[in-house]
Design an enzyme around this catalytic site. Structure first.
Site, PDB file in Angstrom:
ATOM      1  N   GLY A 113       0.829  -1.190   0.000  1.00  0.00           N
ATOM      2  CA  GLY A 113       0.000   0.000   0.000  1.00  0.00           C
ATOM      3  C   GLY A 113       0.868   1.245   0.000  1.00  0.00           C
ATOM      4  CB  CYS A 114       0.302   4.654  -1.298  1.00  0.00           C
ATOM      5  SG  CYS A 114      -1.385   4.944  -0.724  1.00  0.00           S
ATOM      6  CE1 TYR A 115      -1.778   8.334   3.430  1.00  0.00           C
ATOM      7  CE2 TYR A 115      -3.436   6.699   2.871  1.00  0.00           C
ATOM      8  CZ  TYR A 115      -3.050   8.018   2.993  1.00  0.00           C
ATOM      9  OH  TYR A 115      -3.937   9.027   2.699  1.00  0.00           O
ATOM     10  CB  THR A 117       5.334   2.391   0.490  1.00  0.00           C
ATOM     11  OG1 THR A 117       4.670   1.358  -0.255  1.00  0.00           O
ATOM     12  CG2 THR A 117       6.719   2.635  -0.099  1.00  0.00           C
TER      13      THR A 117
END
Length: 307
Positions: A113-115, A117
């Site tokens: 996921g972006c967060y 990461t």
């Protein structure tokens, strides 16, 4: 050697960005379904049978169904949804943290996921090396461009330009929390407080630390040095030694697959702020998928990335 790739869900934001990265590259031949075939189970099953690699850019339930469609084929899968990020048999697609060889050898890879990461990039090396305690109740504050929320949120922000800030996940238990805990190596779930701002792309993830209250915490310079050593030689992840007085996200941000890390500390050493800045559509989504695909295909890790 040419590798065939099927992007299932190429009409969405992440899928389109992956398509843009792969289309100019001679190493890949894209299997593309027309609009009439895109939702056909038979056509998609045939595409999985024909492909060397598939990238799933689908909602969680649809990604699970897609994996079932691919059963019996030789295809190696990268799933950009959150459906398999902590599932047995899947390799987490963060090569800097889990190991490049592990990603390269995998047949099933879950895209981070972006967060998570940013959060995992900051904490995993420090906890793994004993510089921060695994049993601390960590908090994560983060803001992202609205493109990470999919078509509905994109439309909402672009149609109502009076929205400047959207705080959400107010009841806690966000779907990113399990992978944040798992791959950072935490004993407890972190308190995760995400928000969306009126910018198309870009993200800042922050972990504040009360170092003076932790029994097993290294000083600020030790934290920064550890991260610098851990990511030494990485073309994607950098640890900044220069610390500007402010960190900005600009509405005009160009696509980027870089991940920048910062370690700020109070002058008396009692507190610290660990900060990650990235593109939620780059290293936070499409760029990470392409990086994993490169490794799985035996190609240079950073080929086709915007660095």
């Amino acid at each position: 050697m040419t590798h065939t790739v099927f992007i299932d869900g190429a009409a969405g934001t992440t899928g389109l960005e992956i398509l843009d990265r792969l289309a100019p590259r001679a190493e890949f031949e894209l299997i593309v379904l027309d609009e009439a075939q895109r939702k056909s189970a038979d056509a998609r099953r045939d595409a999985y049978q024909a492909a060397d690699f598939a990238v799933l850019c689908l909602p969680d339930d649809a990604a699970i169904e897609a994996v079932a469609l691919a059963e019996g084929s030789k295809v190696r899968i990268i799933d950009a949804s959150s459906a398999h990020r902590v599932a047995p048999g899947w390799t987490y697609g963060f090569p800097e943290v889990v190991g490049r060889d592990k990603v390269a050898a995998a047949t099933r890879v879950s895209n981070p996921g972006c967060y998570p990461t940013g959060f995992i990039a900051l904490l995993a090396p420090l906890i793994r090396n004993g510089l921060l305690p695994a049993d601390w109740p960590y908090t994560c504050h983060a803001v992202s461009g609205y493109s990470g929320g999919g078509k509905a949120l994109i439309a909402r922000f672009e149609e109502d330009q009076d929205i400047a800030y959207r705080d959400y996940a107010m009841t806690l238990g966000h779907k990113h929390v399990p992978e944040m805990r798992e791959y950072a190596g935490l004993a407890h779930q972190p308190l995760f407080a995400p928000a969306v701002i009126a910018a198309h792309r870009g993200m800042v993830v922050e972990v504040p630390l009360h170092l003076s209250l932790m029994e097993r915490a290294a000083p600020v310079d030790g934290l920064r040095d550890c991260l610098g050593d851990f990511y030494a030689g990485s073309a994607v992840v950098s640890v900044n030694q220069e610390l500007p007085d402010e960190l900005l996200l600009r509405a005009s941000m160009a696509p980027s697959d870089r991940l920048e890390l910062f370690v700020y500390g109070a002058r008396d050493g009692t507190q610290a702020r660990l900060v990650a800045r990235l593109d939620n559509l780059g290293k936070g989504a499409s760029g990470a998928a392409v990086q994993s695909l490169n490794l799985m295909a035996g190609l240079p890790e950073t080929a086709g990335l915007s660095l």
